[in-house]
Design a protein around this motif. Structure first.
Motif, mmCIF file in Angstrom:
data_model
loop_
_atom_site.group_PDB
_atom_site.id
_atom_site.type_symbol
_atom_site.label_atom_id
_atom_site.label_comp_id
_atom_site.label_asym_id
_atom_site.label_seq_id
_atom_site.Cartn_x
_atom_site.Cartn_y
_atom_site.Cartn_z
ATOM 1 N N GLU A 158 -39.869 -53.593 -17.919
ATOM 2 C CA GLU A 158 -39.174 -54.870 -17.743
ATOM 3 C C GLU A 158 -37.940 -54.938 -18.640
ATOM 4 O OE1 GLU A 158 -41.828 -58.061 -18.337
ATOM 5 O OE2 GLU A 158 -43.123 -57.551 -16.623
ATOM 6 N N PHE A 161 -35.245 -52.744 -17.130
ATOM 7 C CA PHE A 161 -34.620 -53.371 -15.962
ATOM 8 C C PHE A 161 -33.660 -54.478 -16.384
ATOM 9 C CE2 PHE A 161 -34.609 -56.789 -12.807
ATOM 10 C CZ PHE A 161 -34.121 -56.101 -11.716
ATOM 11 N N ALA A 162 -34.072 -55.302 -17.362
ATOM 12 C CA ALA A 162 -33.203 -56.384 -17.823
ATOM 13 C C ALA A 162 -31.924 -55.827 -18.436
ATOM 14 C CB ALA A 162 -33.950 -57.249 -18.837
ATOM 15 N N GLU A 163 -32.038 -54.726 -19.183
ATOM 16 C CA GLU A 163 -30.853 -54.127 -19.786
ATOM 17 C C GLU A 163 -29.916 -53.557 -18.736
ATOM 18 O OE1 GLU A 163 -29.723 -50.665 -23.080
ATOM 19 O OE2 GLU A 163 -31.815 -51.151 -22.615
ATOM 20 N N ALA A 164 -30.490 -52.876 -17.720
ATOM 21 C CA ALA A 164 -29.652 -52.316 -16.652
ATOM 22 C C ALA A 164 -28.980 -53.420 -15.844
ATOM 23 C CB ALA A 164 -30.495 -51.428 -15.740
ATOM 24 N N PHE A 165 -29.716 -54.521 -15.595
ATOM 25 C CA PHE A 165 -29.142 -55.630 -14.823
ATOM 26 C C PHE A 165 -28.000 -56.288 -15.590
ATOM 27 C CE2 PHE A 165 -29.129 -60.126 -13.535
ATOM 28 C CZ PHE A 165 -28.875 -59.961 -12.186
ATOM 29 N N ALA A 166 -28.185 -56.457 -16.911
ATOM 30 C CA ALA A 166 -27.112 -57.053 -17.714
ATOM 31 C C ALA A 166 -25.882 -56.160 -17.751
ATOM 32 C CB ALA A 166 -27.622 -57.313 -19.137
ATOM 33 N N ARG A 168 -24.985 -54.102 -15.406
ATOM 34 C CA ARG A 168 -24.335 -54.174 -14.087
ATOM 35 C C ARG A 168 -23.519 -55.447 -13.953
ATOM 36 N NH1 ARG A 168 -27.366 -53.829 -8.206
ATOM 37 N NH2 ARG A 168 -25.485 -53.860 -6.930
ATOM 38 N N ARG A 169 -24.024 -56.539 -14.475
ATOM 39 C CA ARG A 169 -23.273 -57.786 -14.397
ATOM 40 C C ARG A 169 -21.999 -57.708 -15.220
ATOM 41 N NH1 ARG A 169 -26.541 -63.225 -15.048
ATOM 42 N NH2 ARG A 169 -24.481 -63.909 -14.422
ATOM 43 N N THR A 172 -19.442 -55.885 -13.122
ATOM 44 C CA THR A 172 -19.013 -56.527 -11.888
ATOM 45 C C THR A 172 -17.785 -57.388 -12.144
ATOM 46 O OG1 THR A 172 -21.284 -56.584 -11.118
ATOM 47 C CG2 THR A 172 -19.715 -58.017 -9.985
ATOM 48 N N THR A 180 -26.594 -58.198 -2.520
ATOM 49 C CA THR A 180 -28.038 -58.029 -2.574
ATOM 50 C C THR A 180 -28.578 -57.890 -1.164
ATOM 51 O OG1 THR A 180 -28.318 -60.437 -2.570
ATOM 52 C CG2 THR A 180 -28.241 -59.342 -4.712
#
Length: 468
Positions: A158, A161-166, A168-169, A172, A180
């Motif tokens: 988890e 995933f949170a680190e990768a999502f941050a 990516r944001r 962007t 999505t």
């Protein structure tokens, strides 16, 4: 009663039956038929692998099978696979030997040792796994341990995933959110366009916007001077162009409206309303509904008929239905003055709201719909509409200062709601502007969105005050 076969069989004659031969007996019988001497048996005594005589079945019904003479065969020597019992014998529970201790098996162990670097170890008991000399040979020293063999501690999936999502944001670009997976795609259907959050509008090119506005004012003044018919033509062109922009935006976002019927209806309704009055409205609504259904019945435009008909009717009702009230105002003798009064109040609201909001705007009035619209700018636009309606519109017949003040107050509310509704639709469709035909302003619908809501207000106010 005695069976006939039993009566005919002489005494002492054995009953006929089927005898299953073993492999050794079958080989000996074949050699005897060929005139060869039977091959000597390799074992020290009688063959203990196969019985001398297999079970015999009587051909007569009811006879039980008779076991052969070798039912009690001796246990096979070490290293040999014991004979399989006959299917008629009860299970013994014996397990065939897998590993033997002969020289050949020793050679196999040496082969394994040449591959793995050490001889294999066989653990039959649970205590064998607790030997302290156990060496982990699941991987070589130079290989990377993966999964459960990794030496690191447990991985927090988890947190990763949170680190990768941050990250990516952060990568962007602003105003272009990552796409999505939609419900229709996940279900295997066609990919539908995803609504995007539009970026904050950049600073308007004020000189270009002023030049475009000046050109529109010049054309409008000429049409006002030429009379009601030319004014109706000017209004019809704006309404038709706005309907094309709206339908094209819907098409780009995945909807399939019947663009041609909607455009023709929006273009001609102001002219028809100017000549036939309110009676043109029910006729046009009926024609749009029928022809949009026939449009998809004949498959002129591909797509879902329900969404296609709904978006076609929406385009006509929103653009043509509201814009057609310009033709209803022009049915009055002083219809041009009525239209000029509405236009002046709407322009005052837009200009006053823009400048007051640019200088003093701090508090968003609808951040989820129009982030750039502030309370200060809205109040400035409403005040400008009231002042222009009471002072300037009151000088244009058939308006008076009192009716002009009422018009300015109602237009302030109508223009505010019209602007918000258009922003709501743009936000839902994920676009910044409906077009770019008017430099500095966007499209025709972006410039006259407030006007669409104010034309019906002016018409019913004129009916109530009995002016025009």
């Amino acid at each position: 009663m005695t069976d006939r076969d039993d009566q005919e069989r002489p005494p002492g004659t054995p009953a006929e039956g089927v005898r299953i031969l073993g492999a050794e007996e079958a080989r000996a019988a074949a050699q005897q038929q060929q005139g060869q001497a039977p091959a000597p048996d390799d074992s020290d005594g009688p063959s203990d692998r196969f019985p001398d005589e297999g079970p015999t079945w009587s051909a007569e019904p009811g006879d039980e099978p008779r076991a052969g003479a070798a039912d009690s065969a001796a246990e096979p020597p070490s290293g040999e696979v014991p004979p399989l019992p006959h299917w008629t014998e009860p299970p013994t529970g014996a397990v065939p030997a897998i590993f033997a201790d002969d020289e050949r098996d020793g050679d196999d162990l040496e082969v394994w040792a040449s591959i793995t670097g050490s001889q294999p170890r066989f653990r039959a008991e649970g205590s064998d796994w607790a030997n302290p000399d156990f060496v982990d040979n699941l991987k070589g020293d130079d290989e990377e341990r993966l999964g459960a063999l990794a030496e690191e501690g447990p991985v927090d999936e988890e947190a990763e995933f949170a680190e990768a999502f941050a990250a990516r944001r952060r990568r962007t670009p602003r105003g272009r959110p990552a796409r999505t997976l939609t419900t229709a795609t996940a279900a295997g259907g066609p990919e539908e366009p995803e609504p995007e959050t539009p970026a904050e509008s950049p600073t308007r090119d004020l000189p270009t916007a002023l030049a475009t506005a000046a050109a529109i004012v010049v054309v409008a003044l000429l049409c006002f001077h030429w009379g009601r018919t030319w004014t109706a033509v000017f209004a019809a062109l704006i309404v038709g162009l706005a309907s094309l922009e709206f339908a094209n935006t819907l098409r780009l976002r995945g909807f399939r409206p019947a663009t041609l019927p909607a455009f023709l209806a929006c273009l001609t309704l102001p002219l028809a309303a100017k000549h036939y009055g309110v009676g043109a409205y029910p006729v046009f609504f009926a024609l749009v509904a029928v022809f949009s259904m026939l449009w998809f019945l004949w498959n002129v435009t591909p797509g879902r008929p329900l969404l296609g008909v709904a978006t076609t009717v929406l385009t006509f009702a929103y653009i043509g239905g509201l814009g057609g009230y310009a033709g209803l105002l022009l049915t009055k003798h002083n219809g041009v003055g009525l239209v000029i009064g509405v236009a002046l109040c709407v322009v005052a609201y837009d200009v006053g709201g823009y400048f007051v909001g640019s200088w003093f705007g701090r508090t968003p009035i609808a951040p989820h719909i129009s982030p750039n619209k502030t309370r200060e700018g809205t109040m400035g636009g409403m005040i400008a509409s009231l002042v222009v309606g009471a002072l300037l519109v009151g000088l244009i017949g058939p308006w008076t200062h009192k009716s002009g003040l009422a018009l300015g107050a109602l237009v302030a509310v109508g223009a505010f709601l019209g602007d918000l509704c258009e922003s709501m639709i743009k936000r839902d469709l994920g676009v910044k502007d409906f077009g770019s035909i008017l430099p500095g302003h966007g499209g025709a619908l972006d410039r006259f969105d407030g006007m669409l809501f104010c034309l019906p207000i002016a018409y019913y106010l004129a009916l109530h005050l009995k002016i025009g």
